[in-house]
Design an enzyme around this catalytic site. Structure first.
Site, PDB file in Angstrom:
ATOM      1  N   HIS A 304     -44.863  52.083  26.361  1.00 42.77           N
ATOM      2  CA  HIS A 304     -44.729  50.961  27.297  1.00 42.77           C
ATOM      3  C   HIS A 304     -43.479  50.151  27.015  1.00 42.77           C
ATOM      4  O   HIS A 304     -42.702  49.833  27.905  1.00 42.77           O
ATOM      5  CB  HIS A 304     -45.910  49.988  27.132  1.00 42.77           C
ATOM      6  CG  HIS A 304     -47.167  50.472  27.760  1.00 42.77           C
ATOM      7  ND1 HIS A 304     -48.334  49.768  27.701  1.00 42.77           N
ATOM      8  CD2 HIS A 304     -47.436  51.583  28.453  1.00 42.77           C
ATOM      9  CE1 HIS A 304     -49.281  50.422  28.336  1.00 42.77           C
ATOM     10  NE2 HIS A 304     -48.762  51.538  28.794  1.00 42.77           N
ATOM     11  N   GLU A 545     -28.000  76.216  33.993  1.00 38.12           N
ATOM     12  CA  GLU A 545     -28.289  75.696  32.654  1.00 38.12           C
ATOM     13  C   GLU A 545     -28.579  76.802  31.650  1.00 38.12           C
ATOM     14  O   GLU A 545     -28.941  76.525  30.507  1.00 38.12           O
ATOM     15  CB  GLU A 545     -29.423  74.668  32.698  1.00 38.12           C
ATOM     16  CG  GLU A 545     -30.705  75.156  33.331  1.00 38.12           C
ATOM     17  CD  GLU A 545     -31.795  74.089  33.371  1.00 38.12           C
ATOM     18  OE1 GLU A 545     -31.691  73.069  32.693  1.00 38.12           O
ATOM     19  OE2 GLU A 545     -32.775  74.306  34.100  1.00 38.12           O
ATOM     20  N   ASP A 569     -29.428  71.489  28.776  1.00 35.32           N
ATOM     21  CA  ASP A 569     -29.856  72.813  28.325  1.00 35.32           C
ATOM     22  C   ASP A 569     -28.671  73.754  28.167  1.00 35.32           C
ATOM     23  O   ASP A 569     -28.624  74.550  27.233  1.00 35.32           O
ATOM     24  CB  ASP A 569     -30.876  73.403  29.309  1.00 35.32           C
ATOM     25  CG  ASP A 569     -32.274  72.890  29.020  1.00 35.32           C
ATOM     26  OD1 ASP A 569     -32.620  72.784  27.828  1.00 35.32           O
ATOM     27  OD2 ASP A 569     -33.002  72.572  29.966  1.00 35.32           O
ATOM     28  N   CYS A 616     -26.224  67.394  36.782  1.00 34.64           N
ATOM     29  CA  CYS A 616     -27.301  66.417  36.569  1.00 34.64           C
ATOM     30  C   CYS A 616     -27.669  66.281  35.094  1.00 34.64           C
ATOM     31  O   CYS A 616     -28.625  65.582  34.769  1.00 34.64           O
ATOM     32  CB  CYS A 616     -28.526  66.773  37.393  1.00 34.64           C
ATOM     33  SG  CYS A 616     -29.207  68.378  36.966  1.00 34.64           S
TER      34      CYS A 616
HETATM   35  C1  PEP Z   1     -30.458  69.673  31.855  1.00 37.51           C
HETATM   36  O1  PEP Z   1     -30.950  70.591  31.211  1.00 37.51           O
HETATM   37  O2  PEP Z   1     -29.260  69.333  31.797  1.00 37.51           O
HETATM   38  C2  PEP Z   1     -31.291  68.884  32.766  1.00 37.51           C
HETATM   39  C3  PEP Z   1     -30.778  67.985  33.571  1.00 37.51           C
HETATM   40  O3  PEP Z   1     -32.629  69.083  32.735  1.00 37.51           O
HETATM   41  P1  PEP Z   1     -33.633  68.571  31.594  1.00 37.51           P
HETATM   42  O4  PEP Z   1     -32.904  67.577  30.751  1.00 37.51           O
HETATM   43  O5  PEP Z   1     -34.785  68.000  32.339  1.00 37.51           O
HETATM   44  O6  PEP Z   1     -33.948  69.855  30.884  1.00 37.51           O
HETATM   45 MG    MG Z   2     -32.830  71.501  31.717  1.00 39.88          MG
END
Ligand code: PEP
Ligand code: MG
Length: 659
Positions: A304, A545, A569, A616
């Protein structure tokens, strides 16, 4: 009189549905019970009902006894079979729907620095640096008085207890009446108010008083018993209710003793809050604007306090364990929420260093708000979309506030992890549609379930794996479980009617995975059409990834509408360095030439095929790398909301860029 039915409430009878069911039951004079697996509890107690842990598609019996038994059965069975009918009014968000959700990708335990600096290390739970006077918050335990009442004292003690409960309820009602309360804080207080009003806690305590226990001891015992029941249930939402019951019990005891709780109200501006743990009630009432930073013995990155700290931009280091005791008598504390470092009574050099960093951060924050509404463009006029990574609907506000141009990654794992069972298609469709509506006309990219044996969830049996990061996860698991995958794809097709929904697949390492997914999407669309359910097509993309995805990027680009590079990843797989292992943290570096050239190869393949290439992973928000990514041809960067304005500024500041 009784009737059995199958529960169709999609989250089962916990959180809001339990409250609604109880409200409905209380509208009847009859005694009403609900029975599951031979266990009967009062349908008028939300605590008891939650502890029964009734799930969707389970059979229950409702039993009513009294003048209006027929009407009660009809209404309650009607709710269980068709929970939406007649219950349209929105109730305040329950605790279930707010604080559990990570506001941003959860930071991890900080890796030790190459040269160890002075100070303690904990979980870097909310970014930013702070230095200030320590405000130690270690409320004393309330001890049971252990007094045995005389027979003629019992009635009076019950009256005294009821008075204390009424005082606590009135205090909570006053707190709920404040207009300034945020939805999240209101949810926390409303959940506590529910417990204070529930006769499980009060009934249990009164029974103990009737057995000659003094009211304080009775309250402590009753709260501990119910909290222990919540702790035993195999569901993290219900486990967290144990803290809530204890918090309410504590408030009742304080009212009985005529004492005020050690309050956070008096925390001076900019002070660093030091606590072993901070309960939900304290937290919801804390003057968060005055708190400079937080250091706690308890708590991890998804607790929290971590979530509230991140939402309110308060630097936090948690999980110090017993080492928190070293801070009890500290005068001043410096903390770094990015690295997890805490310095007690810093020397002059450390003080100067932290003060300079705090001032620089404040200057930067003030300067960055001007970039909220900026639409950054690169030299040729192409818009660079700076979007948000989100994990729950509660984070929408922070993303919109920051100026997010849509969502580049909606992690759907949390939807699955929050519940005791797999989320229904309806619930998923509502969630994705709400997200799409909030950001329309900007796109929202929803990632299909990316879960594996490292983070098991209820409803899927994961095999024991030596190496879950290389195992049955993401798209691999989804393709093997079309029942789960199709439910999500159908929900996404339905949500696509409501806004600009795009969908991307995680952990792709073979073109066949995309083709198999397309077959399932077509099947789902055909089913929805046959059922007459409104739906719309969506753009399909893949996350890049895995090293395999990089090497086959030209082939993948022919199959999909966009790439989104998942550097978190990708870095661990390219560098063969576990992203969770602090001892190899140095290798887990996205700026390593090996990772940068993998990103470049991906960008080239995407640009050559004319599809959008975005990113991302956490690296998308790094000002030192953004110019290189934009230079490679990336046109979308998605990051935690806190990084958006800085990223927009960085892009706008690139040579030839415009806004
Ligand atoms: C990543 O692997 O860069 C990603 C955005 O996914 P996660 O961090 O959820 O594995
Ligand atoms: Mg990932």
């Amino acid at each position: 009189m009784e009737r059995s039915t199958i529960v169709r409430v999609h989250e089962g009878l916990h959180a809001r549905p339990a409250t609604r069911f109880v409200k409905l039951a209380k509208g009847f004079e009859s005694d009403v019970e609900i029975i599951k697996d031979g266990k009967a509890v009062s349908a008028k107690s939300s605590v008891k009902l939650m502890l029964l842990a009734v799930k969707e598609n389970q059979e229950v019996t409702v039993r009513a006894n009294g003048a209006d038994a027929i009407e009660a059965l009809e209404a309650l069975i009607g709710y269980l079979e068709n929970p939406k009918a007649g219950l349209e009014e929105e109730e305040p968000a329950a605790n279930a729907d707010t604080p559990e959700a990570p506001a941003a990708p959860a930071p991890r335990v900080a890796a030790p620095a190459a040269t160890e600096e002075a100070g303690l290390r904990g979980v870097a739970a909310s970014e930013g640096v702070a230095i200030g006077p320590a405000f130690a918050h270690f409320p004393p335990e309330i001890a049971a008085q252990g007094r045995t009442l005389k027979q003629d004292e019992i009635a009076g003690e019950i009256e005294r207890f009821r008075g204390a409960v009424a005082t606590v309820q009135a205090r909570m009602d006053r707190a709920l009446a404040q207009d300034s309360l945020s939805a999240g804080d209101r949810g926390i207080i409303a959940a506590l108010r529910d417990i204070a009003a529930d006769d499980s806690l009060t009934g249990e305590a009164e029974a103990l008083i009737r057995d000659a226990s003094d009211a304080v001891s009775a309250t402590i015992t009753a709260a501990s018993t119910i909290a222990a029941d919540f702790s035993k249930v195999d569901d993290h939402y219900l486990n967290a209710r144990a803290d809530d019951v204890q918090a309410v019990g504590r408030q009742i005891c304080l009212a009985l003793l005529g004492q005020d709780d050690v309050s956070l109200e008096t925390i001076p501006q900019g002070a660093i809050l030091i606590a072993d743990d901070i309960g939900a009630w304290d937290l919801a009432r804390a003057p968060l604007k005055r708190i400079g930073g937080v250091v706690c013995g308890h708590g991890g990155a998804t607790s929290h306090i971590a979530i509230i700290a991140r939402t309110h931009g308060i630097p936090a280091v948690l999980g110090l364990g017993d080492r928190i005791n070293a801070l009890r008598t500290a005068r001043d504390v410096a903390l770094d929420g990015n690295s997890g470092r805490v310095v007690i009574d810093p020397d002059a050099a450390t003080r100067a260093d932290f003060t300079a960093r705090v001032e620089a951060a404040a200057r930067e924050r003030a300067g960055l708000t001007a970039f909220k509404a900026v639409t950054p463009k690169r030299a040729d006029g192409t818009i660079i979309e700076v979007a948000a990574n989100l994990g729950s609907l509660e984070e929408i506000e922070a993303a919109v506030e920051a100026g997010a141009m849509g969502v580049g990654l909606f992690r759907t794992e949390l939807l699955f992890m929050r519940h005791m069972h797999l989320p229904s298609e309806d619930m998923q469709a509502e969630t994705y549609a709400a997200l799409a509506k909030a950001f329309a006309p900007y796109p929202v990219i929803v990632r299909t379930l990316d879960i594996g044996g490292d983070k098991p969830i209820a409803g899927i049996d994961f095999p024991e794996e030596e190496n879950p990061f290389l195992g049955w996860r993401g798209i691999r698991m989804c393709l093997d479980r079309p029942d789960i995958f199709k439910r999500q794809l159908r929900a996404l097709l339905r949500a696509a009617v409501q806004g600009n929904v795009k969908v991307m697949l995680p952990m792709v390492s073979d073109v066949a995975e995309v083709r198999q997914t397309r077959v399932l999407i077509e099947e789902c669309a055909a089913e929805l059409k046959a059922e007459g359910v409104p739906h719309a097509a969506f753009d399909l993309g893949v996350m890049i990834e895995t090293p395999a995805a990089v090497l086959i990027a030209p082939a993948l680009a022919r199959e999909v509408s966009f790439f989104s590079i998942g550097t978190n990843d990708l870095t661990q797989y390219i560098m063969a360095a576990d992203r969770l292992n602090p001892t190899v943290a140095k290798l887990n570096d996205v700026s390593n030439p090996a990772v940068m050239s993998a990103i470049e190869m991906t960008a080239k393949a995407g640009v050559a095929a004319g599809i959008m290439v975005g990113m991302c992973g956490e690296a998308a928000g790094r000002p030192d790398l953004i110019p290189a990514f934009v230079g490679m041809g990336l046109t979308e960067l998605s990051m935690s909301p806190a990084s958006i304005q800085r990223a927009k500024k960085t892009i706008a500041g690139m040579a030839g860029a415009s806004t």
